[in-house]
Scaffold this active site. Structure first.
Site, PDB file in Angstrom:
ATOM      1  N   GLY A 114       6.310  -6.683 -30.985  1.00  0.00           N
ATOM      2  CA  GLY A 114       6.575  -6.301 -32.371  1.00  0.00           C
ATOM      3  C   GLY A 114       7.150  -4.897 -32.460  1.00  0.00           C
ATOM      4  O   GLY A 114       6.803  -4.016 -31.659  1.00  0.00           O
ATOM      5  N   GLY A 124       7.575  -3.102 -35.626  1.00  0.00           N
ATOM      6  CA  GLY A 124       7.380  -2.464 -36.919  1.00  0.00           C
ATOM      7  C   GLY A 124       6.928  -1.024 -36.731  1.00  0.00           C
ATOM      8  O   GLY A 124       7.119  -0.438 -35.659  1.00  0.00           O
ATOM      9  N   LEU A 125       6.317  -0.467 -37.761  1.00  0.00           N
ATOM     10  CA  LEU A 125       5.906   0.936 -37.657  1.00  0.00           C
ATOM     11  C   LEU A 125       4.987   1.151 -36.477  1.00  0.00           C
ATOM     12  O   LEU A 125       5.128   2.121 -35.735  1.00  0.00           O
ATOM     13  CB  LEU A 125       5.217   1.371 -38.950  1.00  0.00           C
ATOM     14  N   ALA A 126       4.019   0.263 -36.273  1.00  0.00           N
ATOM     15  CA  ALA A 126       3.076   0.442 -35.173  1.00  0.00           C
ATOM     16  C   ALA A 126       3.762   0.194 -33.820  1.00  0.00           C
ATOM     17  O   ALA A 126       3.743   1.055 -32.941  1.00  0.00           O
ATOM     18  CB  ALA A 126       1.878  -0.486 -35.353  1.00  0.00           C
ATOM     19  N   HIS A 157      -2.059  -8.671 -54.301  1.00  0.00           N
ATOM     20  CA  HIS A 157      -1.425  -7.637 -55.115  1.00  0.00           C
ATOM     21  C   HIS A 157      -1.174  -8.188 -56.521  1.00  0.00           C
ATOM     22  O   HIS A 157      -0.628  -9.264 -56.673  1.00  0.00           O
ATOM     23  CB  HIS A 157      -0.102  -7.224 -54.460  1.00  0.00           C
ATOM     24  N   ARG A 174      -6.353  -2.962 -57.788  1.00  0.00           N
ATOM     25  CA  ARG A 174      -5.616  -4.190 -57.488  1.00  0.00           C
ATOM     26  C   ARG A 174      -6.456  -5.453 -57.587  1.00  0.00           C
ATOM     27  O   ARG A 174      -6.053  -6.434 -58.207  1.00  0.00           O
ATOM     28  CB  ARG A 174      -5.042  -4.115 -56.072  1.00  0.00           C
ATOM     29  N   HIS A 222      -0.669 -10.106 -50.136  1.00  0.00           N
ATOM     30  CA  HIS A 222       0.163  -8.960 -49.780  1.00  0.00           C
ATOM     31  C   HIS A 222      -0.153  -8.371 -48.404  1.00  0.00           C
ATOM     32  O   HIS A 222       0.722  -7.913 -47.690  1.00  0.00           O
ATOM     33  CB  HIS A 222      -0.032  -7.894 -50.862  1.00  0.00           C
ATOM     34  N   GLU A 247      -1.231  -3.576 -38.592  1.00  0.00           N
ATOM     35  CA  GLU A 247      -1.887  -4.601 -39.413  1.00  0.00           C
ATOM     36  C   GLU A 247      -2.517  -5.693 -38.559  1.00  0.00           C
ATOM     37  O   GLU A 247      -3.418  -6.409 -39.004  1.00  0.00           O
ATOM     38  CB  GLU A 247      -0.878  -5.218 -40.411  1.00  0.00           C
ATOM     39  N   LEU A 259       1.267   2.263 -44.099  1.00  0.00           N
ATOM     40  CA  LEU A 259       2.261   2.995 -43.302  1.00  0.00           C
ATOM     41  C   LEU A 259       1.556   4.055 -42.465  1.00  0.00           C
ATOM     42  O   LEU A 259       1.864   4.263 -41.299  1.00  0.00           O
ATOM     43  CB  LEU A 259       3.291   3.644 -44.231  1.00  0.00           C
TER      44      LEU A 259
END
Lengths: 642, 247
Positions: free
Chosen positions: A47, A49-51, A273, A337, A408, A432, A448
């Site tokens: 992966g 993504g950010l991580a 959400h 939420r 979400h 996540e 994030l």
């Protein structure tokens, strides 16, 4: 579906002592690998993504050999890119009383006391370094006229600590990580495989030593070996079929790891959400989030009368129910939420929903336009109104928006210790994909922060400590590799051989509906038992009737989807079982049987102040291991927003 | 608005070696509220059940930000709706009885993988050549040690919104990647953090763009017209200046 209770988890490996010193202690105690040896060690990262992107880049910078995989055509596409709002950091640039301790406190409380104090404190500490790192990379955060960084406030906090880049903070942070990753690819430390999907972990000698992946262009099943494996494959919200996740987001990487021995932590914790664009028809493929900031000026309402099908402008003021303002007079439209989501579901269940299928509530800007003028509203929300009109064809300046809650984020994920290592040695899980820092509910602008904290700062330290012992890992047994490849091949062959009459997507949609109806915003013993009846039946039907056209040896999107749906079925059962066993309500997990007189979530701290870590059992009876949560610093209290 | 019946002419190509051809499909009862990709999902579900292979196309976020989707619709990358990615295009912009032509991006540097899927890894290699600021994790100074003029920060942001979809290349008669490359050079070149590598970045990225087989820019402006994020043509002028002064 039954389960048994196994040994509790005694030690999550956080250092002892004052919470503010624990991460420093861990860093100092971590063994180092000398530069010459790093070059000989390989780490696989799944992966981008950010991580995963930040982890692969940082490990490459440190001198390890990294192999990185993503299912998209480029690492820049990972779904972190869609995050809108911002990223929290305890910089206290405003001088408004923020501190690392306050961010820690807010996050533990926001998580409804179901996360670990040690982890959350570290997250708050590292948050300040993330902003420094991102700015140095050229992430164009919003700035004030003096040239300094702008911040805004966000739900669940009374200070202004959210850094943002218009409504595209995730995009800009991800491109920062992506560019750092591409720099390492150019430097030769990271080998990138795009359009590759991980289908299994290779465990040998009790350690994660590699992965089995499928080349999504040629269909070739490949094995890649390493000294450690890092999963950064994101969340599993797509088990509901409709969610704000990207279409490709799936659970396969973490689910396969779970089947290889990694415990799954709190699978039932899901965040719904409240402000998404409602479903418009049966063909709906995904849901789009509308920024929560809209609730600052929009008023939420439904008709007072059941089945009132008049257009909004024909419903007079006295026949409208501004239900959030009515039930929660002090917070009104700005309740958290989970509360806003559940309230919307309740009025729709009463038959008072609006729009197609009655699954929507109005978010009305008429008052705001009268009060502030159309120009001011346009300045604040113009891009969101445009996005809404693009999707629905309706003009929100003239008629109220219709919104409805959508899945979400998943707070649950693979269980990890303080080092972000799963119960399989050498298998690390970040972002996540792990369960760690958000407890039962994630605060806005914290996803994030966690992804980048894990990838840039935490994992590179802890994986080094693990790899310092690589000399004793031993050889990887050929039979372990062959067994994993065999399993992957068998599953593909089975999917292709059914040749039934229904697509994988049609099953996925049906599974999603079961999950949404019975394991969604509100769960009860009855609904969960129902889901646990329906899911195995549907799974059986899937394996009897699924139709996958084409062959393995080509780009075959029907096959890709079928494989993912098969894993979602298994995960869905565990989610329902976890939700069934946790008879309390907490954060995003609302059990109808456990609520206050006012209808709010009621925790049961005596019985449930623990992480539920589930062990896979091939005979179908999962084993529950409890990790008790202790709060030394933040006192456990019940939330109230009345 | 009632549902529509449409005729689709879709490019089908089994793989890079296949010649490819247009294939006609009828789709009925299309809701105006469907997105373009949802319309294709429905067609694909039908094809799978009938034992045909679904039309392969790239997509992921379906909210206009990941940059993965992209097809040439009636001759225009992402379709005629301005500032819109394919996934954000909705069927209400079409009429009952329409014939819609759907093709992949066509450019020498974007070879077709299958049907509407193309290989855009050349974009990643342009970034590898210099589309970054060299700052290893952990080495950054405090974020407020370097103020950035608001105007510069805002302009950098505008350029940084590029989603790397490749529509600019598909629209360009020369198959040039100038807008994509210039957006990154502009984003980083406008910020003080980006100054130390500004010359070497421009030079390396432009040279990589040429090496990948993208054509040159002749200022036709087709790229910016189809760009879903509205990246302005002025970024290309800036790239050229940085490139020339770097020599």
């Amino acid at each position: 579906m039954h389960y048994t209770v196994g040994e509790p988890i005694q030690d999550a490996k956080a250092p002892e002592g004052p919470v503010e010193e624990r991460w420093d202690k861990r860093r100092f105690a971590a063994k180092l690998v000398n530069p010459a040896n790093k070059r000989k060690l390989r780490v696989i990262v799944i992966g981008t993504g950010l991580a995963g992107g930040s982890a692969a880049a940082t490990l490459g910078e440190l001198g390890y050999q990294v192999t990185s995989f993503c299912y998209q055509d480029s690492p820049r596409r990972a779904h972190s890119i869609a995050a809108q709002g911002g990223i929290n950091a305890a910089k206290n640039y405003r001088g408004d009383g923020d501190s690392i301790y306050r961010l820690f406190y807010d996050t533990v409380k926001g998580g409804d006391f179901r996360s670990r104090e040690s982890n959350v404190y570290r997250l708050a500490q590292v948050s300040v370094n993330i902003i420094d790192q991102a700015v140095a990379q050229g992430v164009p955060f919003a700035r004030e006229y003096g040239g300094l960084l702008d911040t805004r406030s966000f739900g669940g906090a009374q200070v202004s600590r959210t850094f943002y880049a218009r409504g595209q903070t995730g995009q800009q942070l991800l491109l920062g990580a992506y560019q750092a990753l591409e720099r390492q690819i150019a430097a030769g430390t990271v080998t990138m495989h795009t359009r590759h999907e991980m289908l299994d972990v290779i465990v040998s000698g009790g350690r994660a030593r590699g992965v089995v992946v499928r080349d999504m262009v040629t269909g070739e099943i490949e094995t890649h070996l390493a000294d450690a494996v890092v999963l950064a494959s994101g969340g599993y919200g797509n088990v509901f079929f409709l969610s704000t996740n990207a279409k490709g987001c799936n659970t396969t990487a973490i689910w396969r790891a779970h089947r290889r021995g990694a415990y799954f932590g709190n699978p039932c914790y899901t965040q719904i959400h409240p402000t998404c664009i409602p479903v418009s028809g049966e063909y709906q493929s995904k849901l789009t989030l509308m920024s929560e900031s809209l609730r600052n000026d929009g008023r939420v309402w439904v008709p007072k009368t059941k089945g009132d099908s008049r257009p909004a402008h024909e419903i007079p003021e006295v026949e409208r129910d501004y239900y959030l303002e009515r039930i929660y007079p002090s917070f009104g439209n700005l309740v958290p939420r989970d509360i806003a989501s559940r309230a919307a579901k309740n009025v729709c269940d009463e038959g008072r929903g609006v729009g197609p299928g009655g699954l929507g509530v109005y978010l009305d800007f008429a008052d705001a336009i009268r009060r502030l003028g159309r120009d001011a509203v346009e300045k604040k929300y113009g891009n969101l109104f445009e996005m809404y009109e693009r999707i629905t064809g309706e003009n929100p300046y003239e008629q109220p928006m219709r919104i409805y809650p959508a899945v979400h984020y998943t707070m649950g994920g693979l269980w990890v210790d303080y080092d972000l290592q799963s119960t399989v040695p050498g298998l690390f899980v970040i972002g996540e994909a792990n369960f760690s820092d958000h407890g039962a509910n994630r605060l806005g602008a914290s996803a994030l922060m966690q992804g980048l904290a894990d990838g840039y700062f935490v994992l590179p330290t802890t994986v080094g400590d693990y790899l310092a012992g690589a000399g004793d890992f031993g050889d990887i047994a050929q039979e372990d590799i062959e067994e994993a490849v065999g399993q992957v091949q068998d599953k593909i062959d089975r999917l292709l051989s059914v040749q039934g009459d229904r697509t994988a997507d049609s099953f996925h949609r049906e599974l999603g509906k079961i999950m949404w109806d019975y394991c969604g915003m509100e769960r009860s013993e009855e609904s969960l038992r129902k889901a646990l009846e329906l899911i195995p039946e549907l799974k059986k039907e899937f394996w009897a009737r699924v139709k996958v056209s084409g062959v393995n040896e080509e780009l075959n999107q029907a096959l890709e989807r079928a494989g993912r749906v098969a894993d979602f079925f298994e995960l869905a059962e565990l989610m329902c079982l976890d939700a069934l066993h946790r008879t309390e309500s907490c954060g995003g997990h609302f059990r109808a049987e456990s609520q206050t007189e006012e209808g709010e979530a009621l925790r049961d701290d005596d019985a449930f102040a623990y992480v539920a870590a589930w062990e896979w059992n091939p005979d179908g009876t999962p084993v529950l291991h409890k990790e008790t949560l202790e709060y030394e610093y933040v006192k456990m209290t019940q939330r109230s927003y009345k | 608005m009632s549902t529509m019946n449409l005729t689709l002419r879709v490019w089908r190509q089994k793989g890079p070696e296949d010649k490819g051809r247009m294939v006609t499909y009828k789709v009925v009862d299309v809701s105006p509220d469907m997105s373009f990709l949802e319309m294709l999902d429905v067609l694909n579900d039908r094809l799978i059940v009938e034992g045909d292979e679904p039309i392969a196309f790239d997509h992921d976020c379906r909210e206009g930000i990941c940059g993965m989707c992209g097809m040439v619709i009636n001759g225009v990358p992402h379709g005629e709706q301005r500032a819109t990615t394919t996934c954000q295009l909705h069927m209400r912009h079409f009429n009952d009885g329409d014939t819609i032509t759907i093709e992949p991006w066509r450019a020498a540097a974007f070879p077709v993988v299958k049907d509407l899927v193309v290989d855009r890894t050349s974009f990643d290699r342009i970034i590898q050549a210099g589309g970054f600021i060299s700052v290893p994790a952990g080495s950054a100074p405090d974020a407020h040690s370097l103020p950035v003029q608001k105007d510069a920060a805002d302009a950098a942001f505008d350029a940084a919104t590029c989603i790397g979809c490749g529509a600019c290349v598909a629209a360009c008669p020369n198959g040039s990647a100038s807008l994509f490359t210039a957006a990154k050079i502009t984003h980083l070149g406008l910020l003080p953090q980006g100054q130390p590598e500004r010359d070497s970045r421009a030079k390396a990225m432009v040279e990589q763009m040429d090496a990948e087989g993208f054509g040159g820019c002749t200022n036709t402006g087709e790229c910016t017209a189809v760009c879903p994020k509205g990246i302005p043509l002025s970024t290309i002028a800036r790239m050229n200046r940085d490139y020339l002064s770097a020599k």
